[in-house]
Design an enzyme around this catalytic site. Structure first.
Site, PDB file in Angstrom:
ATOM      1  CD  GLU A 262      -2.978  -0.831   0.346  1.00  0.00           C
ATOM      2  OE1 GLU A 262      -3.129   0.114  -0.362  1.00  0.00           O
ATOM      3  OE2 GLU A 262      -3.972  -1.771   0.301  1.00  0.00           O
ATOM      4  CB  CYS A 296      -2.093   7.235   1.077  1.00  0.00           C
ATOM      5  SG  CYS A 296      -3.260   6.456   1.796  1.00  0.00           S
TER       6      CYS A 296
HETATM    7  P1  NAD Z   1       7.840   5.586   4.772  1.00  0.00           P
HETATM    8  O1  NAD Z   1       8.093   4.841   3.275  1.00  0.00           O
HETATM    9  O2  NAD Z   1       8.999   6.529   5.030  1.00  0.00           O
HETATM   10  O3  NAD Z   1       7.945   4.441   6.076  1.00  0.00           O
HETATM   11  C1  NAD Z   1       6.647   3.693   6.017  1.00  0.00           C
HETATM   12  C2  NAD Z   1       7.205   2.487   6.886  1.00  0.00           C
HETATM   13  O4  NAD Z   1       8.078   1.600   6.204  1.00  0.00           O
HETATM   14  C3  NAD Z   1       7.714   2.813   8.147  1.00  0.00           C
HETATM   15  O5  NAD Z   1       7.439   1.987   9.294  1.00  0.00           O
HETATM   16  C4  NAD Z   1       9.669   2.752   7.845  1.00  0.00           C
HETATM   17  O6  NAD Z   1      10.422   2.656   8.913  1.00  0.00           O
HETATM   18  C5  NAD Z   1       9.364   1.271   7.107  1.00  0.00           C
HETATM   19  N1  NAD Z   1      10.282   1.296   6.108  1.00  0.00           N
HETATM   20  C6  NAD Z   1      10.953   2.168   5.150  1.00  0.00           C
HETATM   21  N2  NAD Z   1      11.763   1.518   4.664  1.00  0.00           N
HETATM   22  C7  NAD Z   1      11.947   0.298   4.875  1.00  0.00           C
HETATM   23  C8  NAD Z   1      12.801  -0.830   4.684  1.00  0.00           C
HETATM   24  N3  NAD Z   1      13.814  -0.832   3.618  1.00  0.00           N
HETATM   25  N4  NAD Z   1      12.467  -2.036   5.046  1.00  0.00           N
HETATM   26  C9  NAD Z   1      11.679  -1.923   6.080  1.00  0.00           C
HETATM   27  N5  NAD Z   1      10.719  -0.988   6.541  1.00  0.00           N
HETATM   28  C10 NAD Z   1      11.022  -0.009   5.755  1.00  0.00           C
HETATM   29  O7  NAD Z   1       6.434   6.291   4.618  1.00  0.00           O
HETATM   30  P2  NAD Z   1       5.980   7.423   5.626  1.00  0.00           P
HETATM   31  O8  NAD Z   1       6.575   8.610   5.462  1.00  0.00           O
HETATM   32  O9  NAD Z   1       5.841   6.673   7.127  1.00  0.00           O
HETATM   33  O10 NAD Z   1       4.278   7.272   5.265  1.00  0.00           O
HETATM   34  C11 NAD Z   1       4.107   8.422   4.005  1.00  0.00           C
HETATM   35  C12 NAD Z   1       3.911   7.807   2.919  1.00  0.00           C
HETATM   36  O11 NAD Z   1       2.938   6.563   3.430  1.00  0.00           O
HETATM   37  C13 NAD Z   1       3.232   8.200   1.779  1.00  0.00           C
HETATM   38  O12 NAD Z   1       3.905   7.924   0.477  1.00  0.00           O
HETATM   39  C14 NAD Z   1       1.912   7.820   1.551  1.00  0.00           C
HETATM   40  O13 NAD Z   1       1.224   7.954   0.557  1.00  0.00           O
HETATM   41  C15 NAD Z   1       2.074   6.112   2.117  1.00  0.00           C
HETATM   42  N6  NAD Z   1       0.767   5.735   2.563  1.00  0.00           N
HETATM   43  C16 NAD Z   1       0.157   4.719   1.684  1.00  0.00           C
HETATM   44  C17 NAD Z   1      -0.974   4.350   2.207  1.00  0.00           C
HETATM   45  C18 NAD Z   1      -1.721   3.376   1.112  1.00  0.00           C
HETATM   46  O14 NAD Z   1      -2.763   2.706   1.821  1.00  0.00           O
HETATM   47  N7  NAD Z   1      -1.535   3.264   0.046  1.00  0.00           N
HETATM   48  C19 NAD Z   1      -1.529   4.727   3.492  1.00  0.00           C
HETATM   49  C20 NAD Z   1      -0.792   5.524   4.289  1.00  0.00           C
HETATM   50  C21 NAD Z   1       0.272   5.960   3.983  1.00  0.00           C
END
Ligand code: NAD
Length: 508
Positions: A262, A296
Site C-alpha cells: 500500500e 495517501c
Molecule cells: P515511509 O516509506 O518512510 O515509511 C513507512 C514504513 O516503512 C515505516 O514503518 C518505515 O520505518 C518502514 N520502512 C521504510 N523503509 C523500509 C525498509 N527498507 N524495510 C523495512 N521497513 C521500511 O513512509 P511514511 O513517511 O511513514 O508514510 C508516508 C507514505 O506512506 C506516503 O507515501 C503515503 O502515500 C504512504 N501511505 C500509503 C497508504 C496506502 O494505503 N496506500 C496509506 C498510508 C500512507
C-alpha cells in the site's frame, strides 16, 4: 491565533491516556525520543528492539501460529470482538495519543480509531464467512471444492500518517484468518503502537488466546529487515512510500513470499462543467487540505474544465483563507502540523520546482506560526496553477499542495488523471451520468479507488482499499481482501469407487 499547549501539557495528557489504557511508565521512558509535531518537543521515550529481538519475535509468532490455526475461526473472531470492545472503551484515549504523535485534529484522530472499530466489526462477521466454493466435477462420483486455511506469520509495516487504523485493517483480518502478526510501526508514532498493542494484549489474555500471537517490534528499518527477509513471514503487508516498496518488494519476491503493498498516491479529481460547485468545493478542500495533506489519498491534482476553472480556483483560495491552522488540540483547528522538518523541506522544494516548471502560486505555501512553535512546522495549504505537463505533478509531496490544470475534453482529463505513475484514488465531480460512467469504465480512471461527487479521501472499510501501478497493487480492508491472509486449497474428493482420470486420460 491558535492556543498552543506546552510540550509538557501534551506529554501529561498522553501519559494519562496511557495510564488509563494500562501502559506502564517504564515502557515510555526509554532512550529513543518520541516528539510531538504539535510543538516539536519530546513527549516520551521508548525502547528500541534489535535485529535479534525481531528474529525472536518472528519465532514466537511462528510458534503461536501452530496453535492458533487450530482454533475455529468463529472462536478466533471472539478475540477480535473483545479487542473491538476495548477500542470502543478507550477510543478517546487512543485518539489523544494519535493527535499528539501524528498531529491529527481530534475528530480525524477519533475517526481513525473508529475505522479500527469498523474493521473489527467486519472481521468478526467475516470469521463465520471464510467461504470456499464447490464446483461441479467433470467425473462421476467426485466432488470438487476449495477450502481456505490460515497462512502463517503476517509482518505488518505501517506508515506514520495512519498510526493505528492500518494495523487494525491487517490484524483484525489476519487474526480471524488464523494468522499471527509481527508489527513494525513507523518510528514517529511508537506510543500509538504501544497503546494499540496493549489493548490487544488485554483482549488476548481475557479470552485465553495464545499470548504470542501478536508481536510489536519498535525497530528501525534496518533492525526490522528480518520481517522482509525471513521465510517464516509468509505475508508482508507494508504501507508507506513508493521508495520503501521498491526496497522491500524484490527481497520478498526473491523468497517467493507474499506481499501486500500500500504505497504512495498522487490523486486527482476532475471537475466537469455540470458539477455542483458548492459540493465540489467542500469535497476538494477536505481532500486537499485535511490532515495537512498527509493522507495517501490526499487530493493533489485538480483537473478542471476551462469554463469553470477561474471561478472554482477563486472559491478554493477564499475557502483556504478561512481554514483554521494551528495546534490540533485547539478547538476549531482544521489544519494541523506537518510531521517534521524533512516534510516541510520537501514541501518548500516542491513549490520551488512547481514555479520553475511554469506554475503560479495562487495562495498559500508559506510557513506559519513559527513564533508560537519554533520547532514545529505549520504551513498554509497551497493552490498552484500549472501548465498541463509538469514533472512535479508526477511526484507525491506529502504536504498540502494542490496543483490545478485545465481541460476541454473529458478524454484529455482522464488522460491527465492516468498519466502519473501512482494509481491510488481519483474522483469526478459531475451531474452528467454519461461522464461519470465514462470515468468509471475500463477506459476511465486507472486507480484502485474511483469516486463520483465525493473527494479522493475518506474511504469506508467495507470496500477493498488500495491502488494500482506504483501504489503497489495491494488490497486491504473490506470486500474479499481477507483472502490474501489465507491460503487456498482445491480438493477433489472421489467417492465413486472407480478411478477415472480427468480429461479422459487412460492409464493403468
Ligand atoms: P515511509 O516509506 O518512510 O515509511 C513507512 C514504513 O516503512 C515505516 O514503518 C518505515 O520505518 C518502514 N520502512 C521504510 N523503509 C523500509 C525498509 N527498507 N524495510 C523495512 N521497513 C521500511 O513512509 P511514511 O513517511 O511513514 O508514510 C508516508 C507514505 O506512506 C506516503 O507515501 C503515503 O502515500 C504512504 N501511505 C500509503 C497508504 C496506502 O494505503 N496506500 C496509506 C498510508 C500512507
Amino acid at each position: 491565533m491558535t492556543n498552543f499547549p506546552t510540550t509538557d501539557e501534551i506529554a501529561r495528557n498522553v501519559r494519562e491516556a496511557l495510564d488509563r489504557i494500562g501502559v506502564s511508565a517504564e515502557a515510555t521512558t526509554g532512550p529513543v525520543a518520541v516528539h510531538t509535531p504539535i510543538t516539536g518537543g519530546q513527549i516520551a521515550g521508548t525502547f528500541a528492539n534489535t535485529a535479534e529481538d525481531v528474529d525472536a519475535a518472528i519465532g514466537r509468532a511462528d510458534a503461536a501460529f501452530r496453535g492458533w490455526r487450530e482454533v475455529p475461526a468463529p472462536v478466533r473472531g471472539a478475540l477480535v470482538k473483545r479487542w473491538g470492545e476495548l477500542l470502543v472503551e478507550y477510543k478517546q484515549d487512543l485518539a489523544v495519543i494519535v493527535t499528539a504523535e501524528a498531529g491529527k485534529i481530534p475528530s480525524e484522530a477519533a475517526g481513525e480509531v473508529q475505522e479500527m472499530i469498523d474493521i473489527v466489526d467486519l472481521a468478526v462477521g467475516q470469521s463465520r464467512q471464510l467461504y470456499g466454493k464447490t464446483m461441479p466435477s467433470e467425473r462421476p462420483g467426485h466432488r470438487l471444492a476449495e477450502t481456505w486455511h490460515p497462512l502463517g506469520v503476517v509482518g505488518i509495516i505501517t506508515a506514520f500518517n495512519f498510526p493505528v487504523a492500518v494495523y487494525a485493517w491487517n490484524t483484525a483480518l489476519a487474526l480471524i484468518a488464523g494468522d499471527t502478526v509481527v508489527w513494525k510501526p513507523a518510528e514517529a508514532v511508537r506510543l500509538s503502537a504501544i497503546a494499540t498493542d496493549a489493548l490487544l494484549a488485554r483482549a488476548v489474555e481475557e479470552v485465553g488466546a495464545p499470548a504470542d500471537l501478536h508481536q510489536l517490534v519498535l525497530a528501525d528499518r534496518h533492525a526490522a529487515a528480518a520481517i522482509v527477509e525471513d521465510d517464516r513471514v509468509r505475508l508482508v503487508s507494508a504501507t508507506g512510500s513508493v521508495r520503501m516498496g521498491r526496497e522491500i518488494a524484490p527481497t520478498i519476491a526473491a523468497r517467493f513470499g507474499r506481499a501486500l503493498l500500500e504505497l504512495g498516491g498522487n490523486n486527482a479529481a476532475i471537475v466537469a462543467p455540470s458539477a455542483d460547485l458548492d459540493l465540489a468545493l467542500r469535497g476538494i478542500v477536505f481532500a486537499a487540505a485535511g490532515t495537512a495533506g498527509q493522507r495517501c489519498t490526499t487530493l493533489r491534482r485538480l483537473i478542471v474544465h476551462t469554463s469553470v476553472a477561474d471561478e472554482l480556483v477563486e472559491r478554493i483560495a477564499k475557502a483556504y483563507g478561512t481554514l483554521a491552522i494551528g495546534a490540533p488540540t485547539s478547538e476549531g483547528t482544521l489544519v494541523g502540523p506537518l510531521i517534521n522538518r524533512a516534510s516541510f523541506d520537501a514541501q518548500q522544494q516542491a513549490l520551488r520546482d512547481a514555479v520553475e516548471q511554469g506554475g503560479t502560486v495562487v495562495c498559500g505555501g508559506e510557513r506559519v506560526l513559527e513564533d508560537a512553535a519554533a520547532d514545529a512546522f505549520y504551513v498554509q495549504p497551497a493552490v498552484v496553477r500549472m501548465p498541463a505537463q509538469s514533472q512535479v505533478m508526477h511526484e507525491e509531496t506529502f504536504a498540502p499542495i494542490l496543483y490545478v490544470v485545465t481541460y476541454d475534453e473529458l478524454a484529455d482529463a482522464i488522460a491527465l488523471n492516468n498519466e502519473v505513475p501512482q494509481g491510488l484514488s481519483s474522483a469526478i465531480f459531475t451531474q452528467d451520468q454519461a461522464e461519470a460512467e465514462r470515468f468509471l469504465s475500463a477506459s476511465g480512471s486507472d486507480c484502485g479507488i474511483s469516486n463520483v461527487n465525493i473527494g479522493t479521501s475518506g474511504a469506508e472499510i467495507g470496500g477493498a482499499f488500495g491502488g494500482e501501478k506504483e501504489t503497489g497493487g495491494g488490497r486491504e480492508s473490506g470486500s474479499d481482501s481477507w483472502k490474501i491472509y489465507m491460503r487456498q486449497a482445491t480438493n477433489t474428493i472421489n467417492y465413486s469407487g472407480e478411478l477415472p482420470l480427468a480429461q479422459g486420460v487412460e492409464f493403468i
